[in-house]
Design a protein around this motif. Structure first.
Motif, short mmCIF file in Angstrom:
data_model
loop_
_atom_site.label_atom_id
_atom_site.label_comp_id
_atom_site.label_asym_id
_atom_site.label_seq_id
_atom_site.Cartn_x
_atom_site.Cartn_y
_atom_site.Cartn_z
N PRO A 16 -0.17 12.20 -9.95
CA PRO A 16 -0.77 13.55 -9.97
C PRO A 16 0.18 14.55 -10.62
O PRO A 16 1.41 14.46 -10.49
CB PRO A 16 -0.99 13.87 -8.49
CG PRO A 16 -1.11 12.52 -7.84
CD PRO A 16 -0.17 11.63 -8.59
N LYS A 74 -3.06 8.19 -7.93
CA LYS A 74 -4.51 8.00 -8.03
C LYS A 74 -4.79 6.83 -8.97
O LYS A 74 -4.15 6.70 -10.03
CB LYS A 74 -5.18 9.27 -8.55
CG LYS A 74 -5.12 10.45 -7.59
CD LYS A 74 -5.87 11.66 -8.14
CE LYS A 74 -5.85 12.81 -7.17
NZ LYS A 74 -6.60 14.00 -7.68
N LYS A 123 -11.87 8.55 -16.21
CA LYS A 123 -12.26 8.51 -14.81
C LYS A 123 -11.05 8.26 -13.92
O LYS A 123 -10.24 7.37 -14.17
CB LYS A 123 -13.30 7.41 -14.59
CG LYS A 123 -13.84 7.37 -13.17
CD LYS A 123 -14.90 6.29 -13.02
CE LYS A 123 -15.40 6.23 -11.57
NZ LYS A 123 -16.43 5.18 -11.39
N VAL A 124 -10.93 9.06 -12.86
CA VAL A 124 -9.83 8.95 -11.92
C VAL A 124 -10.40 8.96 -10.50
O VAL A 124 -11.26 9.79 -10.18
CB VAL A 124 -8.83 10.13 -12.07
CG1 VAL A 124 -7.70 9.99 -11.06
CG2 VAL A 124 -8.28 10.18 -13.50
N ASN A 125 -9.95 8.05 -9.67
CA ASN A 125 -10.39 8.06 -8.27
C ASN A 125 -9.88 9.32 -7.58
O ASN A 125 -8.74 9.74 -7.77
CB ASN A 125 -9.86 6.84 -7.52
CG ASN A 125 -10.57 5.56 -7.93
OD1 ASN A 125 -11.50 5.60 -8.75
ND2 ASN A 125 -10.16 4.44 -7.38
N ASP A 126 -10.73 9.92 -6.76
CA ASP A 126 -10.36 11.14 -6.07
C ASP A 126 -9.30 10.88 -5.00
O ASP A 126 -8.43 11.72 -4.74
CB ASP A 126 -11.58 11.78 -5.41
CG ASP A 126 -12.57 12.31 -6.45
OD1 ASP A 126 -12.11 12.64 -7.56
OD2 ASP A 126 -13.77 12.35 -6.16
N LYS A 127 -9.36 9.72 -4.39
CA LYS A 127 -8.46 9.41 -3.27
C LYS A 127 -7.03 9.20 -3.76
O LYS A 127 -6.79 8.50 -4.73
CB LYS A 127 -8.95 8.15 -2.56
CG LYS A 127 -8.08 7.72 -1.39
CD LYS A 127 -8.59 6.42 -0.77
CE LYS A 127 -7.68 5.94 0.34
NZ LYS A 127 -8.13 4.64 0.90
N GLU A 128 -6.09 9.81 -3.05
CA GLU A 128 -4.68 9.57 -3.32
C GLU A 128 -4.19 8.41 -2.46
O GLU A 128 -4.47 8.36 -1.26
CB GLU A 128 -3.85 10.82 -3.05
CG GLU A 128 -4.10 11.93 -4.06
CD GLU A 128 -3.03 13.02 -4.01
OE1 GLU A 128 -2.09 12.89 -3.21
OE2 GLU A 128 -3.15 14.00 -4.76
N LYS A 184 -4.86 14.84 -13.03
CA LYS A 184 -5.03 16.07 -12.25
C LYS A 184 -5.03 15.77 -10.76
O LYS A 184 -5.42 14.69 -10.33
CB LYS A 184 -6.34 16.75 -12.63
CG LYS A 184 -6.27 17.48 -13.97
CD LYS A 184 -5.38 18.71 -13.87
CE LYS A 184 -5.47 19.55 -15.14
NZ LYS A 184 -4.59 20.75 -15.06
#
Length: 685
Positions: free
Chosen positions: A593, A632, A658-663, A685
């Motif tokens: 991030p 992420k 595309k990036v997974n929202d979950k850290e 981001k």
């Protein structure tokens, strides 16, 4: 000037000299305005054996002694069978001298009599069978078939100059360890022979390897001149340089490195060959030493900065698979390129005294070197990759892809076996160059690892032993314990690394001074027995920018990579023998991030800091430091042809896919402890 050095050093660690080439080399230690003057080195190399490795470094050398470094002549048929450097018809080219170039320092660093006896067989044969003309080396085809002896009149019946250059380095080290009276006359006779014969049998007569690596020959000739002041040696060095690759001008004029980034064809590939480049780095300082012309120092600064900007990788080495091949984290680097670049830096450090190259040496040694061999030092990886998400057979995007598909696996004979013979000089020469002698008959600790040094210092030439106790490069503190029979005044110089914001120096428990990073400091005092000097080097966590807008995480001299549990699989190739493939357990396709890049100290924590024991091994199980943070996952970041091409970013360095929202919580460990990893992360981001 100090602020300039500080900035320069920090930027070298994050972007390797990006755009910070000094306009004038006159600020460098030891720079001379005059020309045609032989320049004494700023720091004098100590005799082989003066430094005794301790702690984890001693264990590393013991592993090597018990593995291929100490037994290559028993386990590798090319060196084992009927060896040409023992009078046989077998290997008479580079691989036996390569092995000796690491085995000789190993024998004397460990004071191992059995290994000394082993390497002495080759040294004694070489010295005892020098021809009356000065020529040396294995018996040539013409000597065997025509019953002749190689001399000036029939020099064309000799063999390639190149392997003799490596054997000269072997003999140079042996001499500093033993003062054997046979060595200097042996070298003098050979160099006088060379001076006569090079006019009719130039460096490139037999192979272009000699032409590309002529600086190795120049280095030993100039070392001998520093001892006996024979002016013919400088004449020889100038002649050698005139016939060799012009690395100094290439490094200084910039078009060479740009061409190397643009071209991957078969034209002039030897000037892009990564191992040649690693050796060629010492060419400017050899020219500077012989002439006193400070332009050569500028050439090196310019060329090394360009090299690392265009081809540099996070672990501190340039791509070399086999040629220079850009800065994408999926490019490879040959093990020989690592150890040869290290040795060039060690020579550059002594002659110039410039701390910038000390930074580069530590980064290369503590990151690139250890990952490319197995724990037992019996298997090596021909090409390592920065973002290496698997180790397996395949044809990768290397300039030398290999039809046999064996250049990425870990094996004794995988890839080319030059690295099997040559890899041994990396740790051994690093250990022997931890200390140098200084002006005023003092000592300088310029790179750090646990060791003990003994030398005669001060005007009284008093013997002093300094024990350096540390878990560096993982630990922040280095303790120096003095032992001597009588009080003696001498200067002790210490390098404050550029990555250290402010170091603290304690003398016998009392604060002596603080010092900013990126400089050499001197403590000049009357030292007495049992004095203790403690150097504290706080290690801040930082991030740095690399190829394709990737980011690496650093703490001190160590670069940290994603910890991936490893699955090892053993295979066998009929031509190249047993080998290992390594695959990751778990996901690897993570991005960092943006908040971590902006505030690394806030979002990256040291979660585990274990003592560095005397049985430390560079692997996951022994990793002394673990960093934790969040990341992420990038579901569309996938393998393509068995590598992980860097995701596309915008000019701000942010991945737009595309990036997974979950850290997800991830762990980072020292790069050198990994075999599969991500070290150059995309930013999300």
């Amino acid at each position: 000037m100090m602020k300039k050095r500080k900035l320069f050093g920090l930027m070298m660690l994050s972007a390797f000299f990006a755009g910070l080439i000094p306009a004038d080399a006159a600020h460098l230690p030891g720079a001379r305005a005059d020309t045609n003057t032989f320049v004494a080195p700023v720091y004098q190399a100590l005799p082989l054996g003066a430094v005794k490795p301790q702690g984890w470094l001693l264990h590393q050398l013991q592993i090597m002694r018990n593995g291929t470094s100490g037994h290559l002549d028993e386990v590798y048929d090319k060196v084992k069978n009927d060896n040409g450097w023992l009078g046989g018809k077998g290997d008479g080219w580079e691989e036996t001298p390569y092995w000796l170039d690491g085995a000789v320092p190993l024998a004397y660093l460990l004071n191992d009599q059995e290994l000394k006896n082993k390497v002495l067989r080759y040294i004694n044969w070489t010295i005892d069978h020098q021809r009356p003309s000065g020529y040396f080396g294995p018996l040539t085809k013409a000597e065997r078939e025509k019953n002749i002896t190689i001399g000036v009149s029939n020099a064309a019946d000799g063999d390639d100059w190149w392997p003799k250059m490596v054997m000269l380095k072997v003999l140079q080290q042996y001499y500093t360890a033993t003062n054997d009276p046979r060595v200097l006359p042996f070298m003098t006779r050979y160099f006088h022979y060379q001076l006569q014969v090079l006019k009719t049998c130039p460096l490139g007569k037999w192979t272009e390897w000699a032409t590309s690596r002529g600086a190795e020959n120049v280095m030993v000739a100039q070392w001998l001149y520093s001892i006996n002041k024979d002016k013919q040696l400088l004449e020889l060095a100038t002649l050698l340089q005139s016939q060799a690759f012009t690395w100094s001008s290439w490094l200084g004029n910039r078009s060479w490195v740009i061409d190397a980034a643009a071209q991957q064809n078969d034209q002039h590939w030897m000037r892009r060959h990564g191992v040649n480049v690693g050796m060629g780095l010492k060419d400017p300082v050899m020219n500077y030493q012989r002439t006193g012309n400070k332009k050569y120092l500028q050439d090196l600064h310019t060329g090394f900065a360009d090299l690392m900007n265009l081809h540099g990788l996070p672990m501190g080495i340039f791509s070399a698979d086999e040629d220079l091949h850009g800065n994408a984290p999926t490019q490879g680097t040959e093990l020989c390129a690592v150890v040869e670049a290290m040795f060039s830096l060690e020579e550059i450090i002594g002659i110039t005294g410039d701390p910038l190259y000390m930074e580069a040496l530590e980064r290369m040694t503590f990151n690139a070197l250890p990952t490319q061999t197995t724990d037992d030092y019996n298997n090596k990886q021909y090409f390592q990759v920065a973002n290496q998400v698997n180790i397996k057979r395949g044809v990768f995007n290397f300039s030398l892809p290999f039809d046999r598909e064996m250049n990425n696996v870990l094996g004794m004979r995988s890839g080319y076996t030059c690295c099997l013979a040559n890899m041994h000089q990396g740790w051994t020469k690093f250990a022997s160059h931890l200390w140098y002698g200084t002006a005023g008959n003092g000592l300088a600790a310029l790179t750090y690892s646990p060791n003990e040094v003994t030398a005669k210092v001060g005007k009284s030439n008093t013997s002093v032993t300094i024990r350096e106790e540390t878990g560096y490069p993982f630990e922040e503190q280095i303790r120096f314990r003095m032992r001597m029979q009588q009080t003696v005044a001498f200067p002790l110089q210490l390098r404050i690394p550029a990555w250290c914001d402010e170091a603290t120096l304690l003398l016998n428990g009392e604060k002596l001074r603080t010092a900013k990073g990126g400089q050499i400091i001197t403590v000049n005092r009357n030292w007495k027995n049992d004095d203790q000097l403690v150097l504290q080097l706080p290690m801040q966590i930082r991030t740095s920018n690399w190829g394709r807008n990737s980011r690496a995480v650093e703490r001190g001299p160590i670069v940290y990579a994603l910890k991936l549990e490893e699955q090892w699989e053993k295979g066998h190739d009929e031509e190249e023998g047993d080998y290992f493939s390594v695959y990751p357990k778990g996901e690897w396709n993570y991005g960092l991030p943006e908040k971590i890049i902006r505030e690394p100290a806030k979002y990256l924590q040291v979660s585990a800091l274990k003592p560095v024991t005397d049985t430390f091994v560079w692997n996951l199980a022994h990793a002394p430091v673990t960093l934790t943070t969040t990341a992420k996952q990038l579901p569309e970041w996938k393998l393509v042809d068995d590598v992980a091409p860097q995701p596309v970013t915008d000019r701000n360095g942010i991945y737009k896919g595309k990036v997974n929202d979950k850290e997800t919580n991830i762990s980072l460990v020292p790069y050198g402890c990994t075999k599969v990893r991500i070290v150059a992360f995309p930013v999300v981001k």
